[in-house]
Design a protein around this motif. Structure first.
Motif, short mmCIF file in Angstrom:
data_model
loop_
_atom_site.label_atom_id
_atom_site.label_comp_id
_atom_site.label_asym_id
_atom_site.label_seq_id
_atom_site.Cartn_x
_atom_site.Cartn_y
_atom_site.Cartn_z
N SER A 110 42.16 34.63 18.61
CA SER A 110 42.15 35.22 17.27
C SER A 110 41.35 36.51 17.25
CB SER A 110 41.56 34.23 16.25
OG SER A 110 40.20 33.95 16.56
N SER A 111 40.42 36.66 18.21
CA SER A 111 39.60 37.87 18.30
C SER A 111 39.17 38.07 19.74
CB SER A 111 38.35 37.74 17.41
OG SER A 111 37.40 38.72 17.73
N ILE A 112 39.39 39.27 20.26
CA ILE A 112 38.98 39.57 21.63
C ILE A 112 37.46 39.53 21.73
CG2 ILE A 112 39.08 41.26 23.51
CD1 ILE A 112 41.57 42.44 22.15
N LEU A 113 36.78 40.06 20.72
CA LEU A 113 35.33 40.11 20.74
C LEU A 113 34.72 38.70 20.74
CD1 LEU A 113 32.77 41.84 20.69
CD2 LEU A 113 32.91 41.84 18.19
N SER A 114 35.29 37.80 19.96
CA SER A 114 34.75 36.43 19.92
C SER A 114 35.10 35.68 21.19
CB SER A 114 35.27 35.68 18.70
OG SER A 114 36.67 35.44 18.82
N GLY A 115 36.21 36.06 21.84
CA GLY A 115 36.58 35.45 23.11
C GLY A 115 37.05 34.02 23.02
N ASP A 116 37.70 33.65 21.90
CA ASP A 116 38.17 32.27 21.74
C ASP A 116 39.56 32.10 22.37
OD1 ASP A 116 39.26 33.96 19.79
OD2 ASP A 116 39.52 32.35 18.33
N TRP A 117 39.62 32.35 23.67
CA TRP A 117 40.88 32.30 24.39
C TRP A 117 41.33 30.86 24.59
CZ3 TRP A 117 43.27 36.79 25.01
CH2 TRP A 117 42.50 37.97 25.02
N ARG A 118 42.64 30.64 24.45
CA ARG A 118 43.22 29.33 24.76
C ARG A 118 44.31 29.53 25.82
NH1 ARG A 118 46.94 28.61 19.30
NH2 ARG A 118 48.78 29.68 20.16
N ASP A 119 44.53 28.52 26.63
CA ASP A 119 45.58 28.57 27.64
C ASP A 119 46.89 28.15 26.99
OD1 ASP A 119 47.17 28.45 29.91
OD2 ASP A 119 46.43 26.45 30.48
N ASP A 120 47.86 29.07 26.93
CA ASP A 120 49.18 28.77 26.38
C ASP A 120 50.20 28.47 27.47
OD1 ASP A 120 48.40 29.04 23.69
OD2 ASP A 120 48.55 31.22 23.82
N GLY A 121 49.73 28.36 28.71
CA GLY A 121 50.57 27.87 29.78
C GLY A 121 51.49 28.88 30.44
N MET A 122 52.42 28.34 31.22
CA MET A 122 53.37 29.15 31.97
C MET A 122 54.50 29.64 31.06
SD MET A 122 56.40 29.45 33.81
CE MET A 122 57.10 27.82 33.97
N VAL A 123 54.89 30.90 31.26
CA VAL A 123 55.93 31.53 30.44
C VAL A 123 57.26 31.59 31.17
CG1 VAL A 123 56.60 33.66 29.26
CG2 VAL A 123 54.23 32.87 29.17
N ILE A 124 57.24 32.12 32.38
CA ILE A 124 58.43 32.21 33.22
C ILE A 124 57.96 32.29 34.67
CG2 ILE A 124 58.56 34.74 33.06
CD1 ILE A 124 61.64 34.43 33.02
N SER A 125 58.74 31.69 35.57
CA SER A 125 58.33 31.68 36.97
C SER A 125 59.49 32.10 37.86
CB SER A 125 57.86 30.27 37.38
OG SER A 125 58.93 29.35 37.34
N SER A 126 59.18 32.36 39.10
CA SER A 126 60.21 32.68 40.10
C SER A 126 59.80 32.06 41.42
CB SER A 126 60.38 34.20 40.25
OG SER A 126 59.16 34.82 40.61
N LYS A 127 60.81 31.76 42.24
CA LYS A 127 60.55 31.11 43.53
C LYS A 127 61.36 31.76 44.63
CE LYS A 127 60.45 26.55 45.73
NZ LYS A 127 60.71 25.10 45.56
N ASN A 128 60.70 32.02 45.73
CA ASN A 128 61.35 32.64 46.87
C ASN A 128 62.53 31.79 47.33
OD1 ASN A 128 61.68 34.52 48.96
ND2 ASN A 128 60.46 33.29 50.37
N GLY A 129 63.71 32.43 47.44
CA GLY A 129 64.91 31.74 47.87
C GLY A 129 65.69 31.09 46.75
N THR A 130 65.11 31.08 45.54
CA THR A 130 65.78 30.47 44.39
C THR A 130 66.13 31.49 43.31
OG1 THR A 130 64.64 28.36 44.74
CG2 THR A 130 65.58 28.74 42.55
N ASN A 131 65.17 32.32 42.96
CA ASN A 131 65.37 33.32 41.91
C ASN A 131 65.48 34.71 42.50
OD1 ASN A 131 63.09 31.21 40.62
ND2 ASN A 131 64.89 31.59 39.34
N SER A 132 66.38 35.52 41.94
CA SER A 132 66.53 36.89 42.41
C SER A 132 65.45 37.79 41.83
CB SER A 132 67.91 37.44 42.05
OG SER A 132 68.10 37.39 40.64
#
Length: 320
Positions: free
Chosen positions: A133-155
């Motif tokens: 909610s504020s960079i200065l307050s630093g109340d960061w939460r982990d919102d997880g993985m968004v998109i991934s890629s894997k060698n040999g699977t994704n271009s």
């Protein structure tokens, strides 16, 4: 004598008006900001919260700089004290707590920071999301993985994220690096994760990455880095751009060549001191635009350094 004097004064006044008019209609060369303090950086992003400037960048634990004026910089607290448990599921060979190429934007009352973890030279990669909610307050939460890629699977390579909001207020994510180039996908407004088709927007032999999109006066402008980074003064990075009426492209350069066909007009290829500029982020500061990027300082052992310049537009194209 009086009439001659009046004519001379009138002609002088007209010449002044003409000169002022010409000056006002010719684009002024954008200013190069003189930065001091802790300016060592790689792949910088830029944002302002209140009176404080913030610049997250590639580094251990997702490094973060701050400044009270945008000119003098200090190193702040890193976002992640240690690796998140899910990172190595996607990038098992990543460096220790090594977080790359963040991008931060304010949207719907929160600051969203996208970042990536990866194995160098492979597309075993994942883009993650943390928000606050504020960079200065630093109340960061982990919102997880968004998109991934894997060698040999994704271009594609899930690298170098950039959040952009379209003219309808919808969020999109630009991503990609080498492999099959740059892509864009629409995000769900609630989860801020992919919600649709992945579109190809740029590809170039010899490398393209670090896509960044802004909207101005009827066009979406795509900025990207081409060439090779991370080689100090031997780096061949350059910043290029193209534009499109649609956020999904086609983006074309000043010659009309599509960026999916290898197009791209060079904005910055460096100079005798600043080698290999790239990893750029374009930020709208009020009604003006500025561009942050890194370059390798030939006068300081080739160290990657934060550079910021004003960015102006002439006849519909960016320059500085």
């Amino acid at each position: 004598m009086g009439s001659i004097l009046r004519r001379k004064l009138l002609l002088r006044l007209i010449s002044v008006i003409v000169l002022v008019t010409l000056i006002s209609t010719v684009p002024v060369q954008a200013a190069f900001w003189n930065l001091t303090g802790d300016v060592g950086t790689h792949d910088p992003a830029l944002i302002k919260e209140g009176n404080l400037w913030w610049s997250p960048y590639t580094g251990k634990g997702l490094a973060m700089k701050y400044s009270t004026d945008g000119k003098t910089w200090q190193n702040g607290v890193q976002i992640f004290e240690s690796e998140l448990p899910w990172w190595r599921s996607y990038a098992p060979g990543m460096g220790s707590n090594d977080v790359w190429a963040p991008d931060i934007e304010y949207y719907n009352g929160r600051y969203y920071m996208y970042y990536c973890v990866s194995e160098f030279g492979k597309n075993n990669s994942a883009i993650g999301l943390t928000s606050c909610s504020s960079i200065l307050s630093g109340d960061w939460r982990d919102d997880g993985m968004v998109i991934s890629s894997k060698n040999g699977t994704n271009s594609y390579n899930a690298l170098d994220p950039n959040l952009v909001i379209d003219t309808n207020g919808s969020p999109w994510l630009v991503f990609g690096s080498w492999f099959d180039g740059l892509h864009i996908v629409e995000l769900n407004k609630t989860t801020m994760k992919p919600n649709g088709t992945i579109y190809s927007i740029a590809i170039k032999s010899g490398g393209i990455e670090a896509g960044s999109i802004i909207y101005k006066d009827g066009y979406y402008y795509l900025f990207a880095s081409i060439g090779v980074c991370c080689q100090g003064v031997n780096s061949t990075y350059k910043i290029i751009y193209g534009r499109s009426k649609s956020i999904t492209g086609p983006f074309v350069d000043k010659n009309g060549t599509s960026m999916t066909n290898g197009g791209g007009t060079i904005l910055d290829s460096g100079n005798s001191r600043w080698k290999g500029p790239g990893g750029q982020d374009v930020y709208k500061n009020g009604n003006n635009y500025i561009i942050a990027r890194h370059a390798y300082d030939a006068e300081n052992n080739g160290n990657p350094t934060l550079l910021i310049s004003d960015l102006y537009f002439s006849n519909g194209w960016p320059a500085y």
